[in-house]
Design a protein around this motif. Structure first.
Motif, mmCIF file in Angstrom:
data_model
loop_
_atom_site.group_PDB
_atom_site.id
_atom_site.type_symbol
_atom_site.label_atom_id
_atom_site.label_comp_id
_atom_site.label_asym_id
_atom_site.label_seq_id
_atom_site.Cartn_x
_atom_site.Cartn_y
_atom_site.Cartn_z
ATOM 1 N N UNK A 284 0.883 -1.162 0.000
ATOM 2 C CA UNK A 284 0.000 0.000 0.000
ATOM 3 C C UNK A 284 0.923 1.215 0.000
ATOM 4 N N UNK A 285 1.039 1.947 -1.115
ATOM 5 C CA UNK A 285 2.102 2.953 -1.245
ATOM 6 C C UNK A 285 1.766 4.330 -0.695
ATOM 7 N N UNK A 286 0.631 4.487 -0.021
ATOM 8 C CA UNK A 286 0.255 5.793 0.529
ATOM 9 C C UNK A 286 -0.070 5.636 2.010
ATOM 10 N N UNK A 287 -0.111 6.767 2.719
ATOM 11 C CA UNK A 287 -0.419 6.752 4.142
ATOM 12 C C UNK A 287 -1.889 6.363 4.370
ATOM 13 N N UNK A 288 -2.198 5.806 5.530
ATOM 14 C CA UNK A 288 -3.582 5.385 5.802
ATOM 15 C C UNK A 288 -4.612 6.489 5.589
ATOM 16 N N UNK A 289 -4.271 7.725 5.965
ATOM 17 C CA UNK A 289 -5.266 8.794 5.817
ATOM 18 C C UNK A 289 -5.513 9.171 4.365
ATOM 19 N N UNK A 290 -4.661 8.681 3.446
ATOM 20 C CA UNK A 290 -4.833 8.961 2.028
ATOM 21 C C UNK A 290 -5.616 7.857 1.309
ATOM 22 N N UNK A 291 -5.981 6.803 2.038
ATOM 23 C CA UNK A 291 -6.709 5.686 1.438
ATOM 24 C C UNK A 291 -8.208 5.995 1.342
ATOM 25 N N UNK A 292 -8.912 5.326 0.434
ATOM 26 C CA UNK A 292 -10.369 5.493 0.373
ATOM 27 C C UNK A 292 -11.006 5.090 1.702
ATOM 28 N N UNK A 293 -12.096 5.721 2.078
ATOM 29 C CA UNK A 293 -12.766 5.373 3.343
ATOM 30 C C UNK A 293 -13.104 3.878 3.404
ATOM 31 N N UNK A 294 -12.773 3.270 4.549
ATOM 32 C CA UNK A 294 -13.102 1.864 4.762
ATOM 33 C C UNK A 294 -12.152 0.868 4.145
ATOM 34 N N UNK A 295 -11.066 1.336 3.494
ATOM 35 C CA UNK A 295 -10.161 0.397 2.797
ATOM 36 C C UNK A 295 -9.502 -0.570 3.782
ATOM 37 N N UNK A 296 -8.882 -0.051 4.826
ATOM 38 C CA UNK A 296 -8.228 -0.928 5.802
ATOM 39 C C UNK A 296 -9.252 -1.732 6.608
ATOM 40 N N UNK A 297 -10.438 -1.181 6.774
ATOM 41 C CA UNK A 297 -11.470 -1.893 7.526
ATOM 42 C C UNK A 297 -11.868 -3.187 6.824
ATOM 43 N N UNK A 298 -11.737 -3.216 5.500
ATOM 44 C CA UNK A 298 -12.009 -4.442 4.764
ATOM 45 C C UNK A 298 -11.144 -5.592 5.274
ATOM 46 N N UNK A 299 -9.863 -5.298 5.531
ATOM 47 C CA UNK A 299 -8.943 -6.334 5.990
ATOM 48 C C UNK A 299 -9.234 -6.723 7.433
ATOM 49 N N UNK A 300 -9.603 -5.762 8.240
ATOM 50 C CA UNK A 300 -9.957 -6.079 9.631
ATOM 51 C C UNK A 300 -11.198 -6.980 9.663
#
Length: 525
Positions: A284-300
């Motif tokens: 993931x080449x960008x910081x978490x705050x630069x990701x689309x909403x809910x992107x990391x939540x998908x993995x959780x």
């Protein structure tokens, strides 16, 4: 007048008494011999050639009594060795850094000249000690020069943050000398390689059989040590999925391609469950705050639903001026984990003092990271403790051993996440795999490798590659991995054993020289 026929000497001449200064041909020969060392490493892997090349270098150093001559020959040999082993750095500077080809070539040549100073130190100081201590040829070739060769490689691994790529011991990851890795590490193997080279050089002298015997004994001892298992299985094996996204380097940090990259890794990270799912460096080449909403939540959510643990590369920031090259961990019980890269790459990940002008010439994103702690806790994955290392951090075996030695719950599995797309279709990928194999030999732990374009692989605790994905392709590697616990001598003592053995060799050489000086003094009385 009586003419007397000149007779040839009955013994081989002492190489220390031939010549006083290196010729241009001699310097060129030393540089070429050093450059040919590339063939001893992967992907060619002609490790016996290394004995021959070092033997040639040792013979040339021994041919002159001048410290200056030996130093210059060492510099030429070290320059060639460095240029052969690290020429692929030009790809990152020109193709992806935007540096003009002429400046790139000049920068790598200057790096090679700097790296050559370590071999110059080994050759020059060895010759100075030989004169100072009145050393016989065997003590010089089998004790002093090999020890200082190994010390010079060790110094190359930490002076100015270090760059120990292409250290001689790496060529022997599958050879008999690899049996010494759990005891003295890669630098200790380098000393043994140099002793073997000294044995070949001794074949130019009258007493050949002892040298041949020593050479055979070292190889036999290494083969015997390979049969020892230093660590033991820990807990139950885990299933792993290692991802290789194969993102072109010129697209990896491009805003135009960010959406495609995020979709690719979203799909790969959630394609199938496993105890551990690992993605490469800056997957993931960008910081978490630069990701689309809910992107990391998908993995959780996927982790909680399937019981899978995640480890993948992503830059993480504490504030605008404090960001790290990191690995993020996610667990099914809501666990969060962070590993920050400790050993940063000069110019690529941090800017050395006074060189901002140089880095400003290149187009390298995220070029000034914050350094992580030297000792960081591993990530618990069921019965296993997984310790990440990022990119060329696994070149620094002492640092990995230090973490295993100091951590209360040491890792049972090592994980390297890398992105070598910077270096194109070069020897960097197979050489990096070879380096990871050496880390498994030193620590007795398996190494998982999740990379952008290779070498994604699974290496067991005995240095054997169990599975891999073809380079420069997208894919997933799935397998079961058994973690290992316990300590090798290298974990317990790091490079201290190698340095202690080197000190003993130098002390022994000094005693031999002292005995020789005493005998000469008595003979002259």
């Amino acid at each position: 007048m009586i003419l007397r026929r000149r007779t040839r000497p009955t013994t081989a001449p002492d190489p220390a008494l031939r010549g006083t200064r290196p010729s241009a041909v001699g310097l060129l020969g030393a540089a070429v011999a050093g450059a040919l060392s590339l063939l001893s490493f992967e992907p060619v892997g002609w490790w016996p050639l290394q004995f021959v090349l070092l033997g040639y270098f040792f013979y040339q150093v021994g041919m002159g009594s001048s410290v200056k001559r030996a130093t210059l020959l060492g510099w030429a040999f070290g320059f060639g060795w460095s240029m052969g082993g690290m020429h692929w750095l030009t790809i990152a500077l020109t193709r992806y850094g935007g540096l003009p080809a002429v400046l790139s070539a000049l920068a790598i040549a200057l790096l090679g000249l700097y790296m050559g100073l370590f071999a110059a130190l080994a050759a020059g100081l060895s010759t100075w000690l030989r004169k100072r201590w009145s050393l016989p040829v065997p003590a010089f070739l089998l004790m002093v020069l090999p020890t200082l060769w190994g010390v010079s490689e060790w110094m190359r691994g930490w002076v100015f943050t270090g760059f120990p790529w292409a250290s001689s011991g790496y060529a022997h990851d599958t050879a008999p000398l690899s049996g010494f890795a759990p005891i003295v590490g890669v630098y200790g193997i380098g000393v043994l390689v140099a002793v073997c080279a000294g044995c070949l050089t001794m074949l130019t002298q009258r007493r050949k059989l002892p040298a041949i015997g020593l050479f055979a004994a070292i190889l036999a001892a290494g083969w015997g040590l390979k049969q020892i298992v230093w660590t033991h299985p820990a807990g139950q094996p885990i299933t792993v999925r290692l991802l290789q996204g194969d993102i072109p380097q010129d697209e990896k940090f491009s805003a135009a391609h960010l959406g495609d990259i995020l979709v690719r890794y979203r799909d790969m990270l959630t394609a199938a469950p496993a105890d551990l799912i690992a993605g490469p460096e800056t997957a993931i080449p960008v910081f978490p705050h630069q990701l689309p909403p809910g992107y990391l939540q998908l993995f959780r959510d996927y982790s909680a639903r399937t019981g899978s643990f995640y480890l993948f590369g992503i830059p993480l920031a504490s504030d605008a001026a404090d960001y790290a090259n990191s690995v993020m961990g996610i667990g099914p019980q809501g666990q969060s984990y962070r590993y920050d890269k400790h050993h940063l790459v000069p110019f690529g990940e941090f800017i050395p003092t006074g060189f901002r002008w140089f880095t400003n010439l290149m187009n390298i994103p995220l070029g000034d990271f914050t350094r992580g702690a030297a000792v960081q806790a591993p990530f618990p994955v069921k019965d296993q403790m997984v310790l990440p290392n990022i990119c060329y951090e696994d070149v620094f075996g002492e640092e990995i051993a230090h973490n295993l030695r100091e951590e209360a719950r040491p890792a049972t599995v090592l994980l390297n996440v890398s992105n070598l797309a910077w270096y194109g279709e070069s020897v960097a990928i197979p050489q990096h795999l070879q380096i990871s194999r050496m880390r498994t030999l030193e620590t007795g732990r398996p190494m998982l490798r999740a990379t952008n374009n290779g070498a994604t692989a699974i290496i067991d605790g005995r240095g054997e590659v169990q599975a891999t994905i073809p380079f420069y392709s997208q894919g997933t590697l799935a397998a079961r991995v058994q973690g290992m616990a316990g300590s090798t001598p290298y974990i317990r003592f790091g490079n201290l054993l190698f340095l202690a053995i080197g000190a003993l060799l130098l002390a022994g050489a000094w005693l031999l020289g002292r005995g020789r000086r005493t005998a000469k003094a008595q003979a002259s009385d």
